[in-house]
Motif scaffolding. Structure first.
Motif, PDB file in Angstrom:
ATOM      1  N   VAL A 271       0.861  -1.189   0.000  1.00 29.91           N
ATOM      2  CA  VAL A 271       0.000   0.000   0.000  1.00 29.91           C
ATOM      3  C   VAL A 271       0.896   1.237   0.000  1.00 29.91           C
ATOM      4  N   ILE A 272       0.519   2.215  -0.808  1.00 30.21           N
ATOM      5  CA  ILE A 272       1.301   3.470  -0.911  1.00 30.21           C
ATOM      6  C   ILE A 272       0.368   4.645  -0.715  1.00 30.21           C
ATOM      7  N   ALA A 273       0.837   5.619   0.090  1.00 27.24           N
ATOM      8  CA  ALA A 273       0.108   6.879   0.292  1.00 27.24           C
ATOM      9  C   ALA A 273       0.847   7.980  -0.465  1.00 27.24           C
ATOM     10  N   ASP A 274       0.150   8.609  -1.420  1.00 30.61           N
ATOM     11  CA  ASP A 274       0.749   9.706  -2.177  1.00 30.61           C
ATOM     12  C   ASP A 274       0.594  10.997  -1.373  1.00 30.61           C
ATOM     13  N   THR A 275       1.714  11.602  -0.995  1.00 33.90           N
ATOM     14  CA  THR A 275       1.717  12.830  -0.190  1.00 33.90           C
ATOM     15  C   THR A 275       2.460  13.925  -0.947  1.00 33.90           C
ATOM     16  N   ASN A 276       2.417  15.135  -0.405  1.00 33.76           N
ATOM     17  CA  ASN A 276       3.110  16.271  -1.036  1.00 33.76           C
ATOM     18  C   ASN A 276       4.614  16.067  -1.055  1.00 33.76           C
ATOM     19  N   THR A 277       5.081  15.286  -0.119  1.00 35.44           N
ATOM     20  CA  THR A 277       6.526  15.057  -0.053  1.00 35.44           C
ATOM     21  C   THR A 277       6.954  13.784  -0.796  1.00 35.44           C
ATOM     22  N   GLY A 278       5.982  13.120  -1.447  1.00 32.40           N
ATOM     23  CA  GLY A 278       6.317  11.916  -2.190  1.00 32.40           C
ATOM     24  C   GLY A 278       5.563  10.693  -1.690  1.00 32.40           C
ATOM     25  N   PRO A 279       5.681   9.559  -2.379  1.00 33.24           N
ATOM     26  CA  PRO A 279       4.979   8.337  -1.967  1.00 33.24           C
ATOM     27  C   PRO A 279       5.561   7.761  -0.680  1.00 33.24           C
ATOM     28  N   VAL A 280       4.645   7.258   0.163  1.00 29.80           N
ATOM     29  CA  VAL A 280       5.043   6.632   1.423  1.00 29.80           C
ATOM     30  C   VAL A 280       4.509   5.189   1.408  1.00 29.80           C
ATOM     31  N   GLN A 281       5.435   4.238   1.486  1.00 23.03           N
ATOM     32  CA  GLN A 281       5.019   2.842   1.513  1.00 23.03           C
ATOM     33  C   GLN A 281       4.554   2.435   2.906  1.00 23.03           C
ATOM     34  N   LEU A 282       3.824   1.331   2.963  1.00 22.12           N
ATOM     35  CA  LEU A 282       3.215   0.882   4.214  1.00 22.12           C
ATOM     36  C   LEU A 282       4.253   0.628   5.298  1.00 22.12           C
ATOM     37  N   ASN A 283       5.412   0.084   4.925  1.00 22.09           N
ATOM     38  CA  ASN A 283       6.406  -0.242   5.947  1.00 22.09           C
ATOM     39  C   ASN A 283       7.035   1.000   6.566  1.00 22.09           C
ATOM     40  N   ARG A 284       6.721   2.218   6.013  1.00 23.95           N
ATOM     41  CA  ARG A 284       7.257   3.466   6.574  1.00 23.95           C
ATOM     42  C   ARG A 284       6.174   4.283   7.243  1.00 23.95           C
ATOM     43  N   MET A 285       4.979   3.672   7.429  1.00 24.35           N
ATOM     44  CA  MET A 285       3.878   4.437   8.001  1.00 24.35           C
ATOM     45  C   MET A 285       3.840   4.362   9.512  1.00 24.35           C
ATOM     46  N   GLY A 286       4.760   3.671  10.125  1.00 31.57           N
ATOM     47  CA  GLY A 286       4.922   3.787  11.575  1.00 31.57           C
ATOM     48  C   GLY A 286       4.136   2.803  12.393  1.00 31.57           C
ATOM     49  N   SER A 287       3.089   3.241  13.045  1.00 32.72           N
ATOM     50  CA  SER A 287       2.437   2.514  14.127  1.00 32.72           C
ATOM     51  C   SER A 287       1.688   1.281  13.641  1.00 32.72           C
ATOM     52  N   GLY A 288       1.425   0.376  14.626  1.00 33.58           N
ATOM     53  CA  GLY A 288       0.630  -0.803  14.335  1.00 33.58           C
ATOM     54  C   GLY A 288      -0.797  -0.450  13.951  1.00 33.58           C
ATOM     55  N   GLU A 289      -1.287   0.677  14.468  1.00 36.83           N
ATOM     56  CA  GLU A 289      -2.636   1.113  14.101  1.00 36.83           C
ATOM     57  C   GLU A 289      -2.736   1.329  12.596  1.00 36.83           C
ATOM     58  N   ASN A 290      -1.714   1.978  12.007  1.00 38.24           N
ATOM     59  CA  ASN A 290      -1.728   2.220  10.569  1.00 38.24           C
ATOM     60  C   ASN A 290      -1.608   0.909   9.784  1.00 38.24           C
ATOM     61  N   TRP A 291      -0.753   0.039  10.245  1.00 32.69           N
ATOM     62  CA  TRP A 291      -0.589  -1.234   9.535  1.00 32.69           C
ATOM     63  C   TRP A 291      -1.910  -2.021   9.497  1.00 32.69           C
ATOM     64  N   VAL A 292      -2.535  -2.159  10.665  1.00 31.91           N
ATOM     65  CA  VAL A 292      -3.803  -2.888  10.712  1.00 31.91           C
ATOM     66  C   VAL A 292      -4.874  -2.148   9.925  1.00 31.91           C
ATOM     67  N   GLY A 293      -4.961  -0.845  10.100  1.00 33.75           N
ATOM     68  CA  GLY A 293      -6.004  -0.057   9.437  1.00 33.75           C
ATOM     69  C   GLY A 293      -5.910  -0.106   7.924  1.00 33.75           C
ATOM     70  N   TYR A 294      -4.684   0.032   7.371  1.00 32.96           N
ATOM     71  CA  TYR A 294      -4.544   0.013   5.918  1.00 32.96           C
ATOM     72  C   TYR A 294      -4.788  -1.398   5.346  1.00 32.96           C
ATOM     73  N   HIS A 295      -4.433  -2.438   6.107  1.00 33.33           N
ATOM     74  CA  HIS A 295      -4.778  -3.779   5.662  1.00 33.33           C
ATOM     75  C   HIS A 295      -6.299  -3.957   5.584  1.00 33.33           C
ATOM     76  N   VAL A 296      -7.002  -3.480   6.624  1.00 32.24           N
ATOM     77  CA  VAL A 296      -8.456  -3.584   6.633  1.00 32.24           C
ATOM     78  C   VAL A 296      -9.051  -2.801   5.468  1.00 32.24           C
ATOM     79  N   ALA A 297      -8.578  -1.568   5.254  1.00 29.58           N
ATOM     80  CA  ALA A 297      -9.108  -0.735   4.177  1.00 29.58           C
ATOM     81  C   ALA A 297      -8.856  -1.361   2.810  1.00 29.58           C
TER      82      ALA A 297
END
Length: 405
Positions: A271-297
């Motif tokens: 999963v990649i989030a396109d931001t103003n500073t560039g693409p952010v991959q899932l493994n760089r999104m930090g917390s477990g909340e984000n990992w679980v949440g993006y998997h669910v989404a």
């Protein structure tokens, strides 16, 4: 050998080959109705032995009956002679029956003699014995006649059995000839089958090459019809639709980087989030909340697309403890979320509400199963509960656990 008629015309190769195919399918086994020669001969021998034994028994009975009949005749003659000797007592007077008087002159005798009554009784007994023997004679004659008839019948059966054995020997010789013929036919049929298989392999090889060439032409035509750029455009269009749903569901879950577009990279499978500073991959999104949440989404977005486009993917999904980042098992208090921090409590509520809304949005043909410790007091949450396992009322009974220790 009888496999092909002597008059069969072999001038046409195709007709000859077809006839050989028919011959190869012919059974080379001899007629199963033919009896096994040795078994039949053995059976007939046993039958002959049994007949001879029966004949011997009957002959013994005939000899015994004849001997008895001879003895009976001799006894009858002896009894008749004795009776005739005693018949003279009929000349005696009726009163002269004392054993001290002479039966003729009626003078006194100094020596006692048998009385006339004794002689009469002896005569009566002889008459009875003679009558008994005379009455028994017809029975003996009948018995002797029956035995003679049975003896003649057995002798006739023995002759027939012996003839059957002789015929069985002849038939056994024929059976061996048929067996040898069947073996020879099987050898010929095997050679014909091998020849046909070799011929068929050549034909199949030529036919296979033709089919391969036809398939290549079809592939070439289809390749010309299919534009690789068009395929890429369709894939990208599908990913855009899925990304739209991923972005929507991520915003509902209030995840990080939801200000931009959330998309699925199928090349990197992440999963990649396109931001103003560039693409952010899932493994760089930090917390477990984000990992679980993006998997669910992501999974919810994929199933939404699968169902709306009627794809052949099973219409169910299972989440196991999706709230563990906010409500770990060790913090479980009968499922109550009141003691959680406001931020964690909101996150748990957002997660369940999003899953419920998406399941309702997808509708028929989709089932979402969630296993979790958290328990909300909302009516829609209570209605969605199928089973609640807590404490002693567990999915795996405690008795099973205790018995396994």
């Amino acid at each position: 050998m009888g496999l092909v008629e002597d008059t069969f015309d072999t001038s046409d190769p195709q007709i000859a080959l077809d006839r050989l195919v028919q011959v190869s399918q012919t059974s080379a086994i001899a007629d199963p109705s033919l009896p096994q020669g040795q078994d039949l001969i053995s059976s007939l021998r046993d039958e002959l032995q049994s007949l001879r034994s029966s004949l011997s028994d009957v002959q013994n009975d005939v000899r015994a009956t004849r001997h008895f009949f001879f003895e009976q005749s001799a006894f009858s003659r002896e009894v008749t002679e004795q009776r005739d000797r005693l018949a003279s007592i009929e000349l005696y007077k009726d009163g002269a029956c004392e054993d001290t008087l002479c039966p003729l002159c009626e003078n006194k005798l100094s020596t006692r003699v048998p009385a006339a009554t004794d002689l009469a009784n002896a005569l009566e007994q002889l008459n009875r014995q003679l009558n008994a023997v005379t009455n028994e004679s017809p029975h003996l004659q009948t018995r002797l006649s029956e035995l003679n008839e049975k003896q003649s019948e057995l002798q006739s059966n023995i002759v027939q059995a012996q003839r059957a054995i002789n015929q069985a020997y002849i038939e056994d010789e024929k059976a061996r000839s048929l067996r040898d013929l069947a073996i020879d036919r099987a050898k010929v049929i095997g050679r014909i089958s091998a020849f046909i298989e070799q011929t068929s392999s050549v034909n199949e090889s030529a036919d296979l090459e033709k089919r391969i060439e036809d398939a290549r032409r079809k592939v070439s035509v289809l390749a010309e019809r299919v534009n690789s750029e068009e395929v890429a455009d369709r894939v990208q269009s599908t990913l855009n639709l899925i990304s739209d749903k991923m972005t929507e569901y991520a915003a509902d879950l209030n995840l990080e980087h939801t200000g931009g577009r959330i998309r699925l990279d199928i090349k990197k499978l992440t999963v990649i989030a396109d931001t103003n500073t560039g693409p952010v991959q899932l493994n760089r999104m930090g917390s477990g909340e984000n990992w679980v949440g993006y998997h669910v989404a992501t999974l919810l977005a994929l199933h939404y697309w699968f169902r709306t486009t009627d794809r052949p993917v099973p219409g169910f999904m299972i989440f196991d403890q999706p709230t563990q980042a906010h409500y770990p098992p060790e913090a479980d208090r009968d499922g109550r979320v009141d003691e959680l921090l406001d931020e964690d409590r909101r996150a748990v509520r957002n997660l369940f509400e999003t899953m419920a809304d998406v399941a309702t949005e997808i509708g028929s043909g989709f089932q979402l199963i969630v296993l979790d410790h958290a328990h909300l007091d909302d009516s829609w949450f209570e209605e969605a509960i199928i089973e609640e396992w807590r404490g002693a009322d567990a999915l795996v009974p405690l008795s099973w656990v205790d018995s396994a220790r």
